[in-house]
Design a protein around this motif. Structure first.
Motif, PDB file in Angstrom:
ATOM      1  N   GLN A  45       2.251  27.527  24.947  1.00 47.23           N
ATOM      2  CA  GLN A  45       3.076  27.456  26.156  1.00 47.23           C
ATOM      3  C   GLN A  45       2.232  27.687  27.395  1.00 47.23           C
ATOM      4  OE1 GLN A  45       4.182  30.066  28.442  1.00 47.23           O
ATOM      5  NE2 GLN A  45       5.410  28.570  29.568  1.00 47.23           N
ATOM      6  N   GLY A  46       1.267  28.601  27.320  1.00 43.83           N
ATOM      7  CA  GLY A  46       0.399  28.866  28.467  1.00 43.83           C
ATOM      8  C   GLY A  46      -0.429  27.646  28.846  1.00 43.83           C
ATOM      9  N   TRP A  47      -1.014  26.990  27.858  1.00 40.83           N
ATOM     10  CA  TRP A  47      -1.812  25.792  28.127  1.00 40.83           C
ATOM     11  C   TRP A  47      -0.912  24.675  28.630  1.00 40.83           C
ATOM     12  CZ3 TRP A  47      -5.695  23.479  29.795  1.00 40.83           C
ATOM     13  CH2 TRP A  47      -6.091  22.210  29.406  1.00 40.83           C
ATOM     14  N   GLY A  48       0.220  24.472  27.988  1.00 39.20           N
ATOM     15  CA  GLY A  48       1.148  23.419  28.398  1.00 39.20           C
ATOM     16  C   GLY A  48       1.672  23.612  29.809  1.00 39.20           C
ATOM     17  N   SER A  49       1.886  24.856  30.199  1.00 37.09           N
ATOM     18  CA  SER A  49       2.415  25.092  31.542  1.00 37.09           C
ATOM     19  C   SER A  49       1.381  24.734  32.610  1.00 37.09           C
ATOM     20  CB  SER A  49       2.879  26.539  31.716  1.00 37.09           C
ATOM     21  OG  SER A  49       1.779  27.422  31.737  1.00 37.09           O
ATOM     22  N   TYR A  50       0.106  24.677  32.236  1.00 35.66           N
ATOM     23  CA  TYR A  50      -0.922  24.239  33.182  1.00 35.66           C
ATOM     24  C   TYR A  50      -0.997  22.714  33.220  1.00 35.66           C
ATOM     25  CZ  TYR A  50      -5.324  22.936  35.248  1.00 35.66           C
ATOM     26  OH  TYR A  50      -6.266  22.318  36.015  1.00 35.66           O
ATOM     27  N   TYR A  51      -1.259  22.098  32.083  1.00 31.50           N
ATOM     28  CA  TYR A  51      -1.559  20.668  32.131  1.00 31.50           C
ATOM     29  C   TYR A  51      -0.334  19.808  32.412  1.00 31.50           C
ATOM     30  CZ  TYR A  51      -0.024  19.840  27.316  1.00 31.50           C
ATOM     31  OH  TYR A  51       0.714  19.747  26.185  1.00 31.50           O
ATOM     32  N   LEU A  52       0.861  20.314  32.224  1.00 35.47           N
ATOM     33  CA  LEU A  52       2.056  19.552  32.576  1.00 35.47           C
ATOM     34  C   LEU A  52       2.581  19.931  33.962  1.00 35.47           C
ATOM     35  CD1 LEU A  52       4.012  19.376  29.196  1.00 35.47           C
ATOM     36  CD2 LEU A  52       2.677  17.573  30.301  1.00 35.47           C
ATOM     37  N   SER A  53       1.766  20.624  34.747  1.00 31.53           N
ATOM     38  CA  SER A  53       2.197  21.052  36.081  1.00 31.53           C
ATOM     39  C   SER A  53       1.366  20.370  37.156  1.00 31.53           C
ATOM     40  CB  SER A  53       2.042  22.572  36.223  1.00 31.53           C
ATOM     41  OG  SER A  53       0.674  22.911  36.410  1.00 31.53           O
ATOM     42  N   ARG A  54       1.720  20.645  38.377  1.00 32.42           N
ATOM     43  CA  ARG A  54       0.956  20.122  39.516  1.00 32.42           C
ATOM     44  C   ARG A  54      -0.361  20.863  39.709  1.00 32.42           C
ATOM     45  NH1 ARG A  54       6.329  19.535  42.955  1.00 32.42           N
ATOM     46  NH2 ARG A  54       6.865  17.440  42.282  1.00 32.42           N
ATOM     47  N   ARG A  55      -0.563  21.951  38.980  1.00 33.82           N
ATOM     48  CA  ARG A  55      -1.832  22.681  39.076  1.00 33.82           C
ATOM     49  C   ARG A  55      -2.961  21.931  38.393  1.00 33.82           C
ATOM     50  NH1 ARG A  55       0.143  28.132  36.545  1.00 33.82           N
ATOM     51  NH2 ARG A  55       0.678  26.520  35.076  1.00 33.82           N
ATOM     52  N   CYS A  56      -2.630  21.055  37.444  1.00 33.54           N
ATOM     53  CA  CYS A  56      -3.629  20.230  36.765  1.00 33.54           C
ATOM     54  C   CYS A  56      -4.336  19.376  37.812  1.00 33.54           C
ATOM     55  CB  CYS A  56      -2.941  19.350  35.725  1.00 33.54           C
ATOM     56  SG  CYS A  56      -4.035  18.218  34.852  1.00 33.54           S
ATOM     57  N   LEU A  58      -5.409  16.442  37.512  1.00 32.12           N
ATOM     58  CA  LEU A  58      -5.036  15.033  37.381  1.00 32.12           C
ATOM     59  C   LEU A  58      -3.644  14.799  37.942  1.00 32.12           C
ATOM     60  CD1 LEU A  58      -6.174  14.270  33.714  1.00 32.12           C
ATOM     61  CD2 LEU A  58      -7.362  13.671  35.835  1.00 32.12           C
ATOM     62  N   SER A  59      -3.435  13.627  38.504  1.00 36.24           N
ATOM     63  CA  SER A  59      -2.087  13.242  38.921  1.00 36.24           C
ATOM     64  C   SER A  59      -1.226  13.067  37.675  1.00 36.24           C
ATOM     65  CB  SER A  59      -2.131  11.913  39.693  1.00 36.24           C
ATOM     66  OG  SER A  59      -2.521  10.857  38.816  1.00 36.24           O
ATOM     67  N   LEU A  60       0.085  13.072  37.855  1.00 36.70           N
ATOM     68  CA  LEU A  60       0.990  12.835  36.731  1.00 36.70           C
ATOM     69  C   LEU A  60       0.638  11.499  36.065  1.00 36.70           C
ATOM     70  CD1 LEU A  60       4.737  13.423  36.425  1.00 36.70           C
ATOM     71  CD2 LEU A  60       3.834  11.174  35.930  1.00 36.70           C
ATOM     72  N   ARG A  61       0.380  10.477  36.848  1.00 33.71           N
ATOM     73  CA  ARG A  61       0.063   9.163  36.276  1.00 33.71           C
ATOM     74  C   ARG A  61      -1.198   9.220  35.416  1.00 33.71           C
ATOM     75  NH1 ARG A  61       1.163   3.713  36.785  1.00 33.71           N
ATOM     76  NH2 ARG A  61      -0.624   2.331  36.476  1.00 33.71           N
ATOM     77  N   HIS A  62      -2.283   9.794  35.956  1.00 32.43           N
ATOM     78  CA  HIS A  62      -3.515   9.850  35.184  1.00 32.43           C
ATOM     79  C   HIS A  62      -3.369  10.750  33.960  1.00 32.43           C
ATOM     80  CE1 HIS A  62      -6.098   8.235  38.711  1.00 32.43           C
ATOM     81  NE2 HIS A  62      -5.597   7.270  37.968  1.00 32.43           N
ATOM     82  N   PHE A  87       8.051  10.336  30.333  1.00 31.25           N
ATOM     83  CA  PHE A  87       7.176  10.269  31.496  1.00 31.25           C
ATOM     84  C   PHE A  87       6.748   8.874  31.932  1.00 31.25           C
ATOM     85  CE2 PHE A  87       6.332  14.535  29.680  1.00 31.25           C
ATOM     86  CZ  PHE A  87       6.702  15.303  30.773  1.00 31.25           C
ATOM     87  N   ALA A  88       6.955   7.840  31.136  1.00 27.23           N
ATOM     88  CA  ALA A  88       6.455   6.511  31.516  1.00 27.23           C
ATOM     89  C   ALA A  88       7.033   6.063  32.859  1.00 27.23           C
ATOM     90  CB  ALA A  88       6.749   5.479  30.432  1.00 27.23           C
ATOM     91  N   ALA A  89       8.322   6.242  33.058  1.00 26.17           N
ATOM     92  CA  ALA A  89       8.930   5.830  34.331  1.00 26.17           C
ATOM     93  C   ALA A  89       8.423   6.706  35.477  1.00 26.17           C
ATOM     94  CB  ALA A  89      10.446   5.878  34.240  1.00 26.17           C
ATOM     95  N   LYS A  90       8.305   8.018  35.256  1.00 31.17           N
ATOM     96  CA  LYS A  90       7.807   8.922  36.299  1.00 31.17           C
ATOM     97  C   LYS A  90       6.366   8.585  36.684  1.00 31.17           C
ATOM     98  CE  LYS A  90      10.723  12.748  34.857  1.00 31.17           C
ATOM     99  NZ  LYS A  90      10.765  14.047  34.195  1.00 31.17           N
ATOM    100  N   ALA A  91       5.603   8.079  35.725  1.00 29.68           N
ATOM    101  CA  ALA A  91       4.212   7.708  35.985  1.00 29.68           C
ATOM    102  C   ALA A  91       4.094   6.267  36.480  1.00 29.68           C
ATOM    103  CB  ALA A  91       3.382   7.887  34.713  1.00 29.68           C
ATOM    104  N   ALA A  92       5.224   5.615  36.695  1.00 29.24           N
ATOM    105  CA  ALA A  92       5.271   4.230  37.199  1.00 29.24           C
ATOM    106  C   ALA A  92       4.516   3.257  36.295  1.00 29.24           C
ATOM    107  CB  ALA A  92       4.767   4.152  38.640  1.00 29.24           C
TER     108      ALA A  92
END
Length: 194
Positions: A45-56, A58-62, A87-92
């Motif tokens: 959960q700790g790792w996921g909360s980083y890479y699935l957030s805006r703190r990562c 990378l942009s959501l798309r990348h 996420f496909a639609a959110k990542a355009a």
């Protein structure tokens, strides 16, 4: 040989769900497998909360290009399907791009942005050779920066691990998640499922 390929090889936590599972997110099979060990669930959960957030970095798309391509290359339809559905639609991502992520290449015509191509080429190189050439490193750092390149490598590695669990544990697709076959049958430009 597995007797029932539609049944998980690992036990899945059943309701009522405790805090270890609810902290991971919705009660999907992958999280239900991880939640048997609360310390493992908290670490994930700790790792996921980083890479699935805006703190990562990378942009959501990348980020989604990295995850979708890695899980497709690993044949992890379970995890790939979840990310495409959510996420496909959110990542355009277009239908052609999802098909390319699944069975194409960074050179496919649907990839017109040099940054997308560099990210995908880096993922492919890491999957194939566990390394990047100087040219691949220069292209990906130009696209996402040095911090983005480090996050890209970590996410690739992480999703190799997730792919191993999803495949070897024989997790069955979540309801509403697309399959590799369904995506490959869609005509060019068709809308994505979900």
């Amino acid at each position: 040989m597995l007797r029932n390929p539609n049944q998980s090889r690992v036990p899945l936590v059943e309701p009522p769900y405790d805090a270890a599972l609810t902290a991971l997110g919705p009660p999907i099979s992958l999280f239900r497998a991880f939640a048997h060990r609360p310390d493992r669930a908290r670490g994930i959960q700790g790792w996921g909360s980083y890479y699935l957030s805006r703190r990562c970095a990378l942009s959501l798309r990348h980020r989604e290009l990295v995850i979708d391509r890695t899980t497709a290359l690993c044949g992890a339809e379970y995890e790939w399907g979840i990310h495409i559905a959510l996420f496909a639609a959110k990542a355009a991502l277009t239908g052609d791009q999802v098909r390319s992520l699944t069975a194409g290449s960074p050179a496919d015509a649907c990839w017109t942005d040099p940054g997308d191509r560099a990210v995908l080429a880096a993922v492919d190189a890491l999957h194939a050779r566990n390394d990047l050439t100087d040219e691949e490193w220069a292209a990906v750092t130009e696209a996402v920066g040095a911090d983005g390149a480090v996050d890209l490598m970590l996410i690739c590695g992480w999703y190799h691990a997730i792919s191993y669990v999803a495949r070897a544990a024989r997790l069955t697709p979540e309801p509403g998640s697309p399959t590799f076959e369904a995506i490959s049958r869609q005509p060019g430009g068709a809308a994505l499922p979900g």
